[in-house]
Structures are given as structure tokens and as C-alpha cells.
Design an enzyme around this catalytic site. Structure first.
Site, PDB file in Angstrom:
ATOM      1  N   LEU A  44       0.888  -1.156   0.000  1.00 46.02           N
ATOM      2  CA  LEU A  44       0.000   0.000   0.000  1.00 46.02           C
ATOM      3  C   LEU A  44       0.926   1.206   0.000  1.00 46.02           C
ATOM      4  O   LEU A  44       1.886   1.243   0.772  1.00 46.02           O
ATOM      5  CB  LEU A  44      -0.857   0.042   1.264  1.00 46.02           C
ATOM      6  CG  LEU A  44      -2.175  -0.684   1.271  1.00 46.02           C
ATOM      7  CD1 LEU A  44      -2.828  -0.585   2.648  1.00 46.02           C
ATOM      8  CD2 LEU A  44      -3.118  -0.167   0.217  1.00 46.02           C
ATOM      9  N   ASP A  45       0.654   2.169  -0.853  1.00 52.15           N
ATOM     10  CA  ASP A  45       1.482   3.366  -0.888  1.00 52.15           C
ATOM     11  C   ASP A  45       1.507   4.039   0.468  1.00 52.15           C
ATOM     12  O   ASP A  45       0.580   3.887   1.269  1.00 52.15           O
ATOM     13  CB  ASP A  45       0.925   4.363  -1.909  1.00 52.15           C
ATOM     14  CG  ASP A  45       0.956   3.830  -3.325  1.00 52.15           C
ATOM     15  OD1 ASP A  45       1.885   3.070  -3.650  1.00 52.15           O
ATOM     16  OD2 ASP A  45       0.048   4.173  -4.088  1.00 52.15           O
ATOM     17  N   ARG A  46       2.522   4.838   0.702  1.00 53.25           N
ATOM     18  CA  ARG A  46       2.663   5.567   1.965  1.00 53.25           C
ATOM     19  C   ARG A  46       1.422   6.393   2.271  1.00 53.25           C
ATOM     20  O   ARG A  46       0.990   6.500   3.414  1.00 53.25           O
ATOM     21  CB  ARG A  46       3.908   6.455   1.898  1.00 53.25           C
ATOM     22  CG  ARG A  46       4.146   7.289   3.124  1.00 53.25           C
ATOM     23  CD  ARG A  46       5.454   8.058   3.058  1.00 53.25           C
ATOM     24  NE  ARG A  46       5.609   8.864   1.865  1.00 53.25           N
ATOM     25  CZ  ARG A  46       5.246  10.139   1.741  1.00 53.25           C
ATOM     26  NH1 ARG A  46       4.680  10.762   2.750  1.00 53.25           N
ATOM     27  NH2 ARG A  46       5.444  10.792   0.626  1.00 53.25           N
TER      28      ARG A  46
END
Length: 189
Positions: A44-46
Site C-alpha cells: 500500500l502506498d505511503r
């Protein structure tokens, strides 16, 4: 006999990297007292939140991430504006971005709009532009795909929360918390 494999459902907070080593001053998974020897099954992206699956079962990770198995992943997406039927249809058809044409997906406006705890820091709010929560279910996962798809139809993503992977749902797991699950909780046998 107890399995040597562990499967962890983690509610990844906004701003946390999906890895155990911090980079660029951003917090990582090592700050959440997770079991040793597990790894993220996907990312999951930051700037995305929600369900992150971690395990020490390498074959399972490979199966989960292999696009040929087409395991569903659902996301609650807060977008800028009120998407029209045409925008929702274009989103479901898989709008092209950066030369890539995603597979068709399921899209619906969440009605009623969900009650979601505020994010820290809060999203950008514009007085004259409404926002809408939609649900998108994909069977693939390219880098920043949901954000690129919503932008391609004119509804930029303000907030993104992964709600499920396969059969496993985030439910009411608090942000930054984790729980042990079984392999059967994630994918059908």
C-alpha cells in the site's frame, strides 16, 4: 499440529511505509510490534491506508500477487467531486493511464456515505467542491492504480483505504493494530 506459517492482517495508517525499514524519515512497519520473520504480501502506498497482509508463507504471497489468479481487492476511495454516471462507467471500464489499460472493475457510490475516522493529517477540503466515497474492486494491482484511474476520469483521489483482500476484510480493526488470521480467512481453498 500448528502451521509454521503466520498470516497477519494489519490496518496500515496513513504515512507508514509497507516495509520494515524506514526511508526518508517516514515510519515503517517496524514500529508496530509485528511478529518477526513476516513480510508484506503486496504493498500500500505511503499515502494509502487500510488492510495490509503480512506472512512468512512465500508460496502464498506468490499466489496472492499473481495476476492470473485474479483475487479481488476492494478499496474505499474518497474522491473530489460527485462522480457522474459516465465517470463511474468509465472507471468501471478501466480508464487508460500512462499507456496502461487496466482490467474492468466493479465501482459503486457508497450509499450511505461511510463514517470513517478522521485521517491525521486531514485531507484537503475545498468549500465549494463536494467529496464522495466510492468503492472500487480490482483483480489486479499496479503501482498507484486506483489514484491514476480516478484522476483519469476527472475525480482525483483524496483518501484511499483498502477494505479487503480476497475474503479477508478490514472490519473494525483500529488503525495501527493487527490480528492473526488463517490462510482460509483470505482465499478460498
Amino acid at each position: 499440529m500448528q502451521s509454521k506459517f503466520r498470516y497477519i492482517a494489519f490496518n496500515k495508517p496513513y504515512g507508514v511505509l509497507s516495509q520494515f525499514t524506514s526511508e526518508g524519515g517516514h515510519p515503517a512497519l517496524d514500529g508496530f510490534n509485528l511478529p518477526k520473520g513476516i513480510y508484506a504480501a503486496g504493498r500500500l502506498d505511503r499515502d494509502s491506508e487500510g488492510l495490509l497482509l503480512l506472512t512468512n508463507d512465500g508460496k502464498f504471497i506468490k499466489k496472492l500477487l499473481d495476476p492470473s489468479f485474479a483475487h479481488p481487492r476492494s478499496y474505499w476511495v474518497q474522491v473530489e467531486g460527485s462522480p457522474s454516471k459516465e465517470q463511474l462507467s468509465a472507471l468501471a471500464a478501466g480508464p487508460e493511464f500512462k499507456g496502461y489499460k487496466p482490467k474492468p472493475c466493479k465501482v459503486r457510490v457508497l450509499d450511505p456515505q461511510p463514517e470513517v475516522p478522521d485521517r491525521i493529517p486531514p485531507i484537503r477540503v475545498r468549500k465549494n467542491i463536494p467529496d464522495t466515497w466510492i468503492e472500487i474492486e480490482l483483480t489486479e494491482g499496479k503501482n498507484r492504480q486506483v489514484r491514476r484511474m480516478t484522476a483519469a476520469v476527472g475525480c482525483p483521489t483524496l483518501r484511499l483505504i483498502r477494505k479487503s483482500i480476497g475474503k479477508l476484510e478490514l472490519k473494525k480493526l483500529p488503525s495501527g493494530e493487527w490480528r492473526e488470521v488463517s490462510k482460509g480467512d483470505i482465499l478460498p481453498r
